[in-house]
Motif scaffolding. Structure first.
Motif, short mmCIF file in Angstrom:
data_model
loop_
_atom_site.label_atom_id
_atom_site.label_comp_id
_atom_site.label_asym_id
_atom_site.label_seq_id
_atom_site.Cartn_x
_atom_site.Cartn_y
_atom_site.Cartn_z
N ARG A 1 0.79 -1.42 0.10
CA ARG A 1 -0.39 -0.05 -0.20
C ARG A 1 0.69 1.07 -0.04
O ARG A 1 0.78 2.28 -0.52
CB ARG A 1 -0.70 -0.51 1.02
CG ARG A 1 -2.18 -0.75 0.62
CD ARG A 1 -3.41 -0.95 2.04
NE ARG A 1 -3.64 -2.01 1.78
CZ ARG A 1 -4.94 -2.36 1.39
NH1 ARG A 1 -5.17 -1.29 0.55
NH2 ARG A 1 -5.61 -3.08 0.99
N SER A 2 1.91 1.41 1.18
CA SER A 2 2.69 2.13 0.65
C SER A 2 2.90 2.81 -1.16
O SER A 2 3.49 4.20 -1.20
CB SER A 2 4.13 1.93 1.94
OG SER A 2 4.89 2.90 0.99
N VAL A 3 3.69 1.83 -1.20
CA VAL A 3 4.38 1.70 -3.32
C VAL A 3 3.13 2.34 -3.80
O VAL A 3 3.42 3.25 -4.15
CB VAL A 3 5.12 0.14 -3.48
CG1 VAL A 3 5.09 0.40 -5.34
CG2 VAL A 3 6.44 -0.51 -2.77
N LEU A 4 2.23 1.51 -3.58
CA LEU A 4 1.25 1.70 -4.34
C LEU A 4 0.39 3.71 -4.32
O LEU A 4 0.30 4.65 -5.04
CB LEU A 4 -0.02 0.94 -4.23
CG LEU A 4 -0.25 -0.03 -4.77
CD1 LEU A 4 -0.96 -1.19 -4.67
CD2 LEU A 4 0.17 -0.52 -6.02
N ALA A 5 0.93 3.88 -3.37
CA ALA A 5 0.57 5.22 -2.99
C ALA A 5 1.29 6.38 -3.45
O ALA A 5 0.91 7.11 -4.06
CB ALA A 5 0.73 5.26 -1.25
#
Length: 502
Positions: free
Chosen positions: A494-498
């Motif tokens: 989720r951090s990478v996608l953000a």
């Protein structure tokens, strides 16, 4: 009565074992530190024709003059080549072979294959003159011993003595192929691995799990292992600990690999998350996991580690962890990308980096991918490839992620090329977001590279997002399915996608 024959590596002679020999003799053992032709106080006996066969004969003669029934022969570094050659001719005299922080040479392999520094190895292969030698290799300068293995733990006076007493090494001993009939392979064996030089039992187990045929013999119950937390010269850095280990090895003690590890290796166990299947398209060495979405979507390219021996099946993009990551990212609206690159050997990093770069361009050219929103996610030893992208990040690269990465070449890898040093790349990285997943139970030698990277980040004022995995293991996605490890995958994805949004 146990007799130890101690055979050192390049440039050295029996003198390098002095402290260790004293410890072993105090235990009641016989000790025979070998000085091979052309080395130590026998340096004047060498000539252009001195080769590996010369050193094998040195040891055969020594074995023939040892009266003890139980002979343990120890080969350090290059020394394992003449040790195996001699044991192959006198197998009835040898009770155990000890590989001291060295490789497992096979029939037909020259010792040059074990020289860790790749550039030096290439020079010696191409010609002695290119390396500044005639028929001998010049002694390393005091500061250059690291090219032959980590000097961690060696006292300053001992390192100075190593430099002072070293002798130019006969080049022919490194170039002549080792010839074995196979009988020495049937002898009990112990590997002593020095973690400060980049070796560990966990690494050996990983290679066994990959199915590399060179490592399958290590599953034999007569094969044992020990670890020493020191660099490449334990006889100088930790003689007491090494003496204790050799005595235990002589008694048949040590860690034995679990045969079940090769039957169901960790990397082929199920992914720790139950993720929905998504359509997968295979184009060359690239797989795309496609989301349910209209129009171009951002992409996450997952880069595996290694080395993964050529011919291993399934290849990394068909390993459950990478299938799982690809599907998970696709289920959240991005294109998940997995790629097989050719990191089959430590000398293959340039080729592997080219493969990754070509895969990224192929992905960015796909009409279903937004070419201006791409993240690269590196795993394990694939982490070194991240240096290219961190040093000069293109504008479309929105994030670099790394899970349990190797972020500096390990000492025994011989990678002197500054290109594959992510810590150094931070100096020019700019504001590129970096997400690092760090496992608490990381291998010591790999954890040190992560700390080096984070220290460099602090020096350069870079804010690295670190996702810690309590009690996590290297390769935890298929080794360690717990609530903590599942949460770490959720948080990292989720951090990478953000970073890909907007």
């Amino acid at each position: 009565m146990t007799a130890f024959i101690l055979v050192s590596g390049t440039y050295t002679g029996g003198w390098v074992w002095q402290e260790l020999a004293d410890r072993l003799r105090e235990s009641g053992a016989e000790v025979y530190p070998a000085t091979l032709t052309g080395l130590g106080d026998r340096r004047h006996l060498a000539g252009p024709g001195t080769n590996l066969e010369t050193h094998v004969q040195d040891l055969v003669e020594l074995i023939d003059h040892v009266d003890a029934q139980d002979v343990v022969i120890v080969g350090h570094d290059y020394g394992i080549h003449p040790v195996l050659g001699a044991a192959d001719r006198r197998p009835d005299r040898i009770g155990r072979i000890v590989h001291l922080d060295t490789g497992i040479p096979q029939d037909g392999e020259p010792a040059l294959n074990l020289v860790p520094d790749q550039k030096l190895r290439e020079l010696l292969l191409d010609g002695a003159d290119a390396a500044g030698a005639d028929w001998r290799i010049p002694v390393p300068a005091h500061e250059d011993w690291q090219r032959w293995g980590s000097t961690a733990g060696i006292p300053d006076d001992a390192l100075a003595r190593l430099t002072r007493l070293a002798a130019p090494h006969p080049l022919g001993t490194l170039r002549q192929p080792l010839r074995l009939t196979g009988v020495s392979a049937e002898l009990p064996t112990t590997g002593v691995l020095c973690t400060g030089n980049g070796s560990s039992i966990a690494t050996v187990e990983a290679f066994v799990g990959l199915g590399d045929p060179r490592f399958q013999a290590l599953l034999d119950r007569r094969v044992t292992f020990f670890e020493l937390d020191t660099g490449h010269w334990p006889m100088l850095s930790t003689p007491d600990e090494l003496a204790a280990v050799l005595l235990k090895a002589a008694a048949g003690d040590g860690y034995r690999l679990d045969p079940a590890a090769s039957e169901r290796p960790a990397h082929l166990r199920p992914f720790l998350l139950d993720v929905p299947e998504r359509p997968r398209e295979r184009v060359g060495h690239v797989d795309l996991y496609l989301p349910e979405a209209d129009g171009p979507r951002p992409a996450v390219v997952f880069v595996h580690g290694g080395p993964v021996p050529a011919g291993v099946t399934p290849t990394p993009r068909d390993w459950p962890a990478f299938i799982g990551y690809g599907r998970y990212v696709a289920s959240l609206g991005a294109v998940g990308v997995t790629v097989d690159h050719r990191l089959h050997d430590l000398a293959d990093y340039e080729r592997a980096a080219e493969d990754v770069a070509a895969a990224v361009e192929r992905v960015r050219d796909d009409p279903r991918v937004d070419p201006d929103r791409v993240a690269l996610w590196f795993f394990s030893a694939g982490g070194l490839i991240s240096a290219d992208w961190i040093a000069v990040p293109p504008p479309w690269l929105r994030c670099v992620a790394a899970s349990y990465p190797v972020l500096a070449p390990l000492p025994n890898w011989g990678l002197t090329d500054a290109r594959f040093r992510p810590a150094a790349a931070l100096a020019t990285a700019g504001p590129l977001p970096i997400v690092l997943t760090r496992v608490e139970r990381e291998r010591v030698e790999i954890a040190a590279t992560v700390e080096e990277f984070l220290t460099a980040a602090e020096t350069h004022g870079r804010d690295i997002e670190v996702i810690d995995v309590p009690e996590g293991l290297h390769g935890f996605e298929t080794m360690d399915p717990t609530e903590e490890t599942r949460q770490a995958v959720h948080d990292a994805v989720r951090s990478v996608l953000a970073h890909l949004e907007g």
